[in-house]
Design an enzyme around this catalytic site. Structure first.
Site, PDB file in Angstrom:
ATOM      1  N   HIS A 115       0.834  -1.201   0.000  1.00 37.40           N
ATOM      2  CA  HIS A 115       0.000   0.000   0.000  1.00 37.40           C
ATOM      3  C   HIS A 115       0.870   1.253   0.000  1.00 37.40           C
ATOM      4  CE1 HIS A 115      -4.044  -1.753   0.913  1.00 37.40           C
ATOM      5  NE2 HIS A 115      -3.296  -2.755   1.352  1.00 37.40           N
TER       6      HIS A 115
ATOM      7  N   GLU B  29       2.930   0.192   4.216  1.00 32.82           N
ATOM      8  CA  GLU B  29       2.606   1.498   3.640  1.00 32.82           C
ATOM      9  C   GLU B  29       3.954   2.105   3.242  1.00 32.82           C
ATOM     10  OE1 GLU B  29      -0.350   2.660   3.118  1.00 32.82           O
ATOM     11  OE2 GLU B  29      -1.727   1.693   4.541  1.00 32.82           O
TER      12      GLU B  29
END
Length: 313
Positions: A195, A277
């Site tokens: 992500h 992330e």
């Protein structure tokens, strides 16, 4: 140097027989050497840019609003899998890795479907979201899929069997519960969900999300908490080193590690799994990295090295 004139023709010394012989030999050898050098250059010599790069090609690290779609996945010159990744070809034979590229690129056209609720064990949550974008419009879905392709290439070169939860090959999704089931049924030795964050500008850096100990309803992560933490710590270390970026300055207290108990992709997993992330798309400095193909290759390399270290114990 002085110029005497066009008619000036100084006397020339007589050449010895030995000098004439050497001249003839050199005249015969030089064309052959030249042809050999040209053939070497055409086929690609030792300085041809390294694996995955055409001979004579130039590299570019400049980012763009839409990324650089012509920058194909493959090892960078300074991060070839055989040079920097633990093990080597065949090191991961028999291992299964599932890569979960966050958000289908077509989710935005299927809002009703992705907004429908699914059971994540502890409660119900939306099937999926569209993900975020940079201020210039480069989408998280495009980023995650590109990194996933690069990561798959690196892992397959070391013998792993690699499966993607989606490859822009379906109209939307899969939903978060199905993403977990794909990893479980593989069965995967490791699952990584890729992500990029959508936090406020000025908030920078990467973080790895680990599953918390959840035992409620249909969720039971107790068996995967410890191995998932090990996987996450290795990825965080190698990602930082490969990309030369720092852990998040807004979550994780500088460790680059965050534990959560509200993510269906983790709660429903029965195999070691983490989210990463890779940076904040809404921050201009992080966005400049995320839109660079050269940096995405480094990101894939860092994630790959963490996975390899985990699977090799």
């Amino acid at each position: 140097m002085s110029y005497v004139g066009p008619d000036f023709d100084p006397p020339r010394p007589r050449r010895s027989p030995l000098r004439r012989t050497l001249t003839v030999v050199l005249a015969a050898l030089v064309p052959g050497a030249l042809l050999g050098w040209l053939a070497f250059e055409t086929l690609g010599g030792a300085d041809d840019g390294g694996p995955g790069r055409a001979a004579g090609a130039t590299s570019s690290t400049a980012g763009s609003a839409g990324g650089d779609p012509d920058d194909k996945p493959g090892p960078s010159a300074s991060h070839s899998p055989t040079a920097s990744a633990p093990g080597g070809a065949g090191a991961l034979a028999g291992k299964v890795v599932v890569i979960d590229p966050g958000h289908n690129p077509a989710n935005f056209a299927h809002t009703a479907e992705i907004n429908s609720k699914v059971d994540i064990g502890t409660h119900k949550k939306e099937c999926d979201t569209t993900g975020t974008t940079t201020n210039s419009g480069y989408t998280e879905a495009a980023f995650t899929l590109d990194v996933a392709h690069r990561l798959r290439t690196l892992l397959e070169r070391q013998g792993a069997t690699v499966k993607l939860t989606q490859d822009a090959d379906r109209p939307y999704g899969p939903c978060i519960d199905e993403r977990a089931r794909i990893g479980n049924s593989a069965p995967a030795d490791a699952v990584v969900s890729v992500h990029a964050d959508g936090a406020a500008s000025g908030q920078r850096g990467f973080h790895v999300i680990l599953p918390g100990a959840v035992h409620e309803g249909g969720a039971d992560t107790r068996a995967i908490v410890a191995p998932s933490r090990e996987l996450g710590e290795l990825i965080a270390d190698d990602f930082a080193e490969s990309t030369d970026t720092s852990p998040s300055n807004y979550v994780g207290d500088g460790t680059g590690l965050v534990t959560r108990e509200d993510l269906g992709g983790l709660n429903l997993s029965t195999v070691p799994k983490v989210f990463i992330e890779c940076g904040n798309m809404r921050d201009s400095k992080d966005a400049a990295l995320l839109t660079s193909g050269a940096w995405r290759q480094k990101a894939a390399q860092g994630i790959s090295e963490g996975i390899v270290s985990f699977l090799r114990g």
